[in-house]
Design an enzyme around this catalytic site. Structure first.
Site, mmCIF file in Angstrom:
data_model
loop_
_atom_site.group_PDB
_atom_site.id
_atom_site.type_symbol
_atom_site.label_atom_id
_atom_site.label_comp_id
_atom_site.label_asym_id
_atom_site.label_seq_id
_atom_site.Cartn_x
_atom_site.Cartn_y
_atom_site.Cartn_z
ATOM 1 N N ARG A 1 8.729 13.703 6.961
ATOM 2 C CA ARG A 1 9.850 12.564 7.291
ATOM 3 C C ARG A 1 10.287 12.070 6.045
ATOM 4 N NH1 ARG A 1 8.381 6.738 7.766
ATOM 5 N NH2 ARG A 1 10.177 5.788 8.755
ATOM 6 N N HIS B 1 16.945 3.953 5.948
ATOM 7 C CA HIS B 1 15.493 3.184 5.358
ATOM 8 C C HIS B 1 16.054 2.214 4.327
ATOM 9 C CE1 HIS B 1 10.982 4.397 5.029
ATOM 10 N NE2 HIS B 1 11.192 3.341 4.097
ATOM 11 N N GLU C 1 11.680 0.537 10.235
ATOM 12 C CA GLU C 1 11.260 -0.954 10.016
ATOM 13 C C GLU C 1 12.124 -2.100 10.081
ATOM 14 O OE1 GLU C 1 8.282 -1.434 7.231
ATOM 15 O OE2 GLU C 1 7.068 0.074 7.608
ATOM 16 N N ASN D 1 4.374 2.392 12.036
ATOM 17 C CA ASN D 1 3.654 2.251 10.680
ATOM 18 C C ASN D 1 2.740 1.067 10.719
ATOM 19 O OD1 ASN D 1 5.819 3.882 10.258
ATOM 20 N ND2 ASN D 1 7.061 2.692 8.987
ATOM 21 N N TYR E 1 -0.452 -0.550 8.628
ATOM 22 C CA TYR E 1 -1.272 -0.633 7.097
ATOM 23 C C TYR E 1 -2.502 -1.510 7.237
ATOM 24 C CZ TYR E 1 2.618 2.059 5.150
ATOM 25 O OH TYR E 1 3.321 3.334 4.829
ATOM 26 N N GLU F 1 3.923 6.121 9.662
ATOM 27 C CA GLU F 1 3.531 5.977 8.163
ATOM 28 C C GLU F 1 2.053 5.224 8.014
ATOM 29 O OE1 GLU F 1 5.791 3.248 5.716
ATOM 30 O OE2 GLU F 1 7.420 4.315 6.299
HETATM 31 C C1 GCO Z 1 7.658 0.478 4.499
HETATM 32 C C2 GCO Z 1 8.380 1.600 4.000
HETATM 33 C C3 GCO Z 1 7.808 2.205 3.018
HETATM 34 C C4 GCO Z 1 6.916 1.372 2.054
HETATM 35 C C5 GCO Z 1 5.179 1.490 2.502
HETATM 36 C C6 GCO Z 1 4.374 0.851 1.815
HETATM 37 O O1 GCO Z 1 6.999 0.746 5.585
HETATM 38 O O2 GCO Z 1 7.548 -0.646 4.002
HETATM 39 O O3 GCO Z 1 8.917 2.496 5.270
HETATM 40 O O4 GCO Z 1 9.048 2.273 2.206
HETATM 41 O O5 GCO Z 1 6.956 1.887 0.608
HETATM 42 O O6 GCO Z 1 5.174 1.177 3.875
HETATM 43 O O7 GCO Z 1 4.728 -0.603 1.726
#
Ligand code: GCO
Length: 471
Positions: free
Chosen positions: A105, A148, A193, A319, A321, A377
């Protein structure tokens, strides 16, 4: 998900050390991840890896402008050189292929492919054509993100995402790219995002262009989503064989107590992080609870906009985290209540794989038209060091194993998840945190540009090799 600089930074040691895991990475034999049609790849983004910001006619982006402002980015870092991918792309593609990763990607830098008059920049287009052709030669499935975050500065000078016209300029850009790259892109994502672009860029100013006003955030979001909706039919017309979708970061919010106020706070957190984007895309309307959180910030919506925005998707990129624990702020919002004694990454983000599973199963029950999902992600930052030529990124190995297990649990619960992309292929420019935060499964020495495969990447490659060998 690049959150703002207020992230809790009391990172603790990993919960499980590498040598204590039965097998550091490989999923259990009954995991869905052994399915050969489950795409495993890695992700990057143009401004974070390319460098060469003044080369071959590339125009300034809002991130060139923002990162040049003192105090905006840790250590004054910028994307001027980054991983020098613009010059090292062939070796990087070969490295990706050598790991056996099936998908890649990447994102296109809008300022590299169009001039200020909107005319094509041939040198910039040729870079992406060469890159995509080599990826296809290697049999890599290509996921291309059009936006992006590196908006051309000249468009920001005319209002950026606060200007409705930018949405139409984006559709023109999508038209150019889908005509130029048709046949080499397996999946187009319009935006990455929009929450970060709108909220961090225009709501609290922690990202480019650095504006801070709630009304700006909701209006910027509307024009971002409108841009997405205007681009979809263009992509379908120019490149019918490819998949079309969008990538959204999602946030898990949990209540600090069973009180009604804290439960409401957790709900509003997830409205602000998830429904703000997914409701327009999948229900054709903004969640009204958002305007309880932010009174008086309703965006200007013209007739037909929501229909344009909610056009059907071939896929939804997710995405994920971390989890955020919240309580009521005593007014009409929420406040973070960081939990003690939890495992955190270099970003200070809590390792919380259950949040990914629970959000995905929740979306399945909330949105009857939820499209097929790719985890576009997932990953973590750690202060990785090369020692004797190796990087033993133990916490990342554990993180990936736990989150892939959560993906498997969601699949077993009936969520249609078709792939997973590691964030990131290589260490790169982590927005307001610069180069200090290392998310790659490949280490980058920025003084020499030497790439070093981390142990996590070695184990991913080993799993992929075993999966390929299975009948
Ligand atoms: C995001 C972006 C990435 C970041 C990653 C870590 O999702 O914020 O796509 O560019 O670097 O997520 O924060």
């Amino acid at each position: 998900m690049a959150n703002d600089a207020s992230a809790v930074s009391d990172a603790r040691s990993p919960a499980v050390s590498n040598d204590k895991l039965a097998d550091p990475f490989t999923p259990p034999a009954d995991s869905s991840l052994w399915r050969k049609n489950f795409l495993l790849g890695a992700a990057t983004a143009s401004y974070q890896i390319e460098g060469a910001v003044d080369e071959d006619g590339r125009l300034p982006s809002i991130w060139d402008t923002f990162s040049a402002k003192p105090g905006k980015v840790l250590a004054g870092d910028t994307g001027a050189v980054a991983c020098d991918h613009y010059h090292r792309w062939e070796a990087d593609v070969d490295m990706l292929a050598s790991l056996g990763l099936e998908g890649y990607r990447l994102s296109i830098a809008w300022p590299r492919v169009k001039d200020a008059a909107g005319l094509p920049n041939r040198k910039g287009l040729d870079f992406y054509k060469r890159l995509l052709n080599r990826l296809k030669e290697k049999g890599i499935t290509t996921f291309v993100t059009l936006y992006h975050w590196d908006l051309p500065q000249h468009l920001e000078d005319r209002g950026g995402w606060l200007n409705r016209d930018t949405a139409y300029r984006f559709a023109d850009y999508a038209d150019l790219m889908s005509r130029e790259l048709a046949g080499t892109v397996d999946a187009w994502a319009t935006l990455n995002e929009p929450w970060c672009s709108a909220y961090l860029g225009y709501g609290n100013g922690h990202h480019a262009p650095g504006l801070a006003d709630g009304r700006f955030a909701t209006q910027a979001m509307h024009h971002l989503l409108l841009a997405h909706g205007l681009a979809l039919p263009v992509l379908r017309a120019n490149d019918p064989a490819s998949q079309k979708g969008i990538v959204a970061n999602i946030g898990r919010g949990t209540a600090n107590s069973a009180s009604a106020a804290d439960q409401r706070a957790a709900h509003l957190f997830e409205v602000q992080h998830n429904a703000w984007i997914l409701d327009p895309l999948l229900k054709g309307a903004y969640p009204q609870d958002l305007f309880e959180l932010w009174p008086g910030t309703e965006p200007l919506v013209l007739d037909g906009d929501m229909q344009t925005i909610s056009a059907p998707l071939d896929f939804l990129g997710i995405n994920y985290y971390f989890r955020t624990n919240v309580a009521s702020d005593g007014a009409h919002g929420f406040r973070d209540v960081p939990l003690e004694g939890v495992e955190r990454t270099q970003m200070g983000w809590e390792v919380y794989p259950d949040g990914l599973r629970d959000l995905l199963t929740g979306f399945k029950s909330t949105y009857h038209n939820l499209p097929p999902i790719y985890i576009t992600e997932n990953g973590m930052a750690s202060d990785d060091k090369v020692i004797d030529g190796h990087v033993d990124d133990t916490q990342r190995i554990s993180f990936l194993k736990l989150h892939l297990a959560a993906v498997n649990q969601a699949i077993k619960a009936g969520v249609d998840i078709r792939g997973y992309f590691l964030w990131s292929l290589m260490d790169n420019f982590e927005w307001a945190f610069g180069y200090e935060r290392r998310f790659g499964v490949v280490h980058v020495d920025y003084s020499t540009q030497k790439r070093t495969i981390k142990r996590s990447a070695e184990l991913v490659a080993k799993f992929l090799k075993e999966r390929k060998a299975r009948v």
